[in-house]
Design a protein around this motif. Structure first.
Motif, mmCIF file in Angstrom:
data_model
loop_
_atom_site.group_PDB
_atom_site.id
_atom_site.type_symbol
_atom_site.label_atom_id
_atom_site.label_comp_id
_atom_site.label_asym_id
_atom_site.label_seq_id
_atom_site.Cartn_x
_atom_site.Cartn_y
_atom_site.Cartn_z
ATOM 1 N N ALA A 21 0.817 -1.210 0.000
ATOM 2 C CA ALA A 21 0.000 0.000 0.000
ATOM 3 C C ALA A 21 0.849 1.257 0.000
ATOM 4 O O ALA A 21 0.394 2.318 -0.469
ATOM 5 C CB ALA A 21 -0.924 0.007 1.219
ATOM 6 N N GLN A 22 2.065 1.167 0.505
ATOM 7 C CA GLN A 22 2.961 2.323 0.516
ATOM 8 C C GLN A 22 3.780 2.423 -0.761
ATOM 9 O O GLN A 22 3.962 3.505 -1.317
ATOM 10 C CB GLN A 22 3.893 2.234 1.726
ATOM 11 C CG GLN A 22 3.153 2.320 3.050
ATOM 12 C CD GLN A 22 4.101 2.139 4.227
ATOM 13 O OE1 GLN A 22 4.836 1.166 4.322
ATOM 14 N NE2 GLN A 22 4.081 3.107 5.131
ATOM 15 N N PRO B 206 0.561 2.145 -4.140
ATOM 16 C CA PRO B 206 -0.799 2.374 -3.637
ATOM 17 C C PRO B 206 -1.892 2.187 -4.682
ATOM 18 O O PRO B 206 -2.964 1.673 -4.359
ATOM 19 C CB PRO B 206 -0.749 3.815 -3.115
ATOM 20 C CG PRO B 206 0.436 4.435 -3.781
ATOM 21 C CD PRO B 206 1.416 3.335 -3.990
ATOM 22 N N SER B 207 -1.649 2.597 -5.919
ATOM 23 C CA SER B 207 -2.688 2.455 -6.945
ATOM 24 C C SER B 207 -2.963 0.985 -7.234
ATOM 25 O O SER B 207 -4.127 0.561 -7.354
ATOM 26 C CB SER B 207 -2.275 3.177 -8.228
ATOM 27 O OG SER B 207 -2.187 4.576 -8.014
ATOM 28 N N ASP C 97 -4.858 -0.579 -4.347
ATOM 29 C CA ASP C 97 -6.267 -0.203 -4.357
ATOM 30 C C ASP C 97 -7.039 -1.001 -5.408
ATOM 31 O O ASP C 97 -8.146 -1.481 -5.144
ATOM 32 C CB ASP C 97 -6.399 1.290 -4.625
ATOM 33 C CG ASP C 97 -7.837 1.777 -4.507
ATOM 34 O OD1 ASP C 97 -8.385 1.741 -3.389
ATOM 35 O OD2 ASP C 97 -8.417 2.172 -5.538
ATOM 36 N N GLY D 157 -1.029 2.342 6.677
ATOM 37 C CA GLY D 157 -1.319 2.824 5.336
ATOM 38 C C GLY D 157 -2.292 1.931 4.599
ATOM 39 O O GLY D 157 -3.215 2.408 3.918
ATOM 40 N N ALA D 158 -2.111 0.624 4.733
ATOM 41 C CA ALA D 158 -3.009 -0.326 4.078
ATOM 42 C C ALA D 158 -4.420 -0.222 4.652
ATOM 43 O O ALA D 158 -5.413 -0.276 3.915
ATOM 44 C CB ALA D 158 -2.473 -1.748 4.245
ATOM 45 N N LEU E 127 -6.255 2.742 3.111
ATOM 46 C CA LEU E 127 -6.718 2.491 1.750
ATOM 47 C C LEU E 127 -7.906 1.537 1.734
ATOM 48 O O LEU E 127 -8.849 1.700 0.953
ATOM 49 C CB LEU E 127 -5.583 1.929 0.894
ATOM 50 C CG LEU E 127 -4.508 2.919 0.451
ATOM 51 C CD1 LEU E 127 -3.446 2.204 -0.380
ATOM 52 C CD2 LEU E 127 -5.111 4.058 -0.363
#
Length: 246
Positions: A138-139, A142-143, A146, A173-174, A177
């Motif tokens: 996710a860091q 990230p796209s 997602d 972070g995860a 998202l």
């Protein structure tokens, strides 16, 4: 009560004892088990494990995955054999392309392949699909993270640390998202040895014992909220959990 899950890796040559597994499920208050299913589909041993787990009150998902499954075809072929057995409540994918030797420099292609595999399994079986993801994706991507989670029905974050503060930090972070994607998620922790020759102490509870595991999981649960998508914890794996010292 917080939902608890566990991975059950069933070696075809030496599968887990169904009665012992059922006893673990009852003792540790497990509500769902992810049971590995061979490439060719469920075996008589698979059926015995599922029956024992259901008898102990647990839902059962078919567990499968290989880093090669980011290529077109194999994930869906396996999942169709799983679905045809009419044995499982869902599918749990553990593909982990970041473990491949060609990951460096090919991250986007491999993550795109993971997204495609999740999409194909979800569309080709009509069973709920949950996936394992490393929170650091996710860091770094990230796209892609997602897009992958939006193909799944739920996610287990492999937040493999042995203290609550660290578990929450590596998954932050995860989790953010996932909340935005409106997908339920579990926090996964490790109980098997990690690293050679000795366990990497920060990544597993193997050297801590059951009491520490319970203490730290309780601290994690106290700081998470179902309104953000939190759906429980998952312990990797049943064999390691059973071996923990008191």
């Amino acid at each position: 009560m917080t939902s608890r899950a566990t991975w059950v890796w069933a070696d075809e040559a030496a599968p887990p004892d169904p009665d012992a597994l059922a006893a673990l499920v009852v003792r540790e208050r497990v509500s769902e088990a992810f049971v590995s299913v061979p490439w060719a589909g469920p075996t008589p041993s698979t059926h015995r494990l599922v029956a024992a787990l259901r008898g102990a009150g647990a839902r059962v998902a078919a567990l499968g995955g290989d880093p090669a499954w980011v290529e077109p075809g194999p994930a869906l072929a396996w999942a169709r054999r799983v679905a045809a057995a009419w044995l499982f409540d869902g599918i749990h994918l553990d593909i982990e392309p970041w473990g491949r030797s060609d990951w460096p420099g090919n991250e986007q292609r491999l993550l795109d392949g993971l997204e495609r595999s999740v999409r194909d399994v979800a569309g080709g079986t009509r069973l709920p699909v949950e996936i394992d993801l490393a929170p650091w994706i996710a860091q770094t991507h990230p796209s892609a993270f997602d897009r992958i989670v939006r193909r799944a029905d739920a996610v287990t974050l492999m937040a493999y640390r042995d203290r609550a503060d660290d578990i929450l930090a590596v998954s932050a972070g995860a989790r953010a998202l996932l909340a935005g994607a409106r997908r339920p998620w579990r926090i996964g922790v490790e109980t098997a040895p990690v690293g050679e020759p000795a366990p990497a102490a920060r990544e597993t509870f193997a050297d801590d014992g059951r009491a520490v595991l319970e203490r730290e999981l309780a601290a994690v649960v106290a700081r998470l909220d179902a309104r953000d998508g939190f759906a429980g914890v998952a312990v990797h794996d049943a064999a390691g959990w059973a071996r923990l010292a008191p």
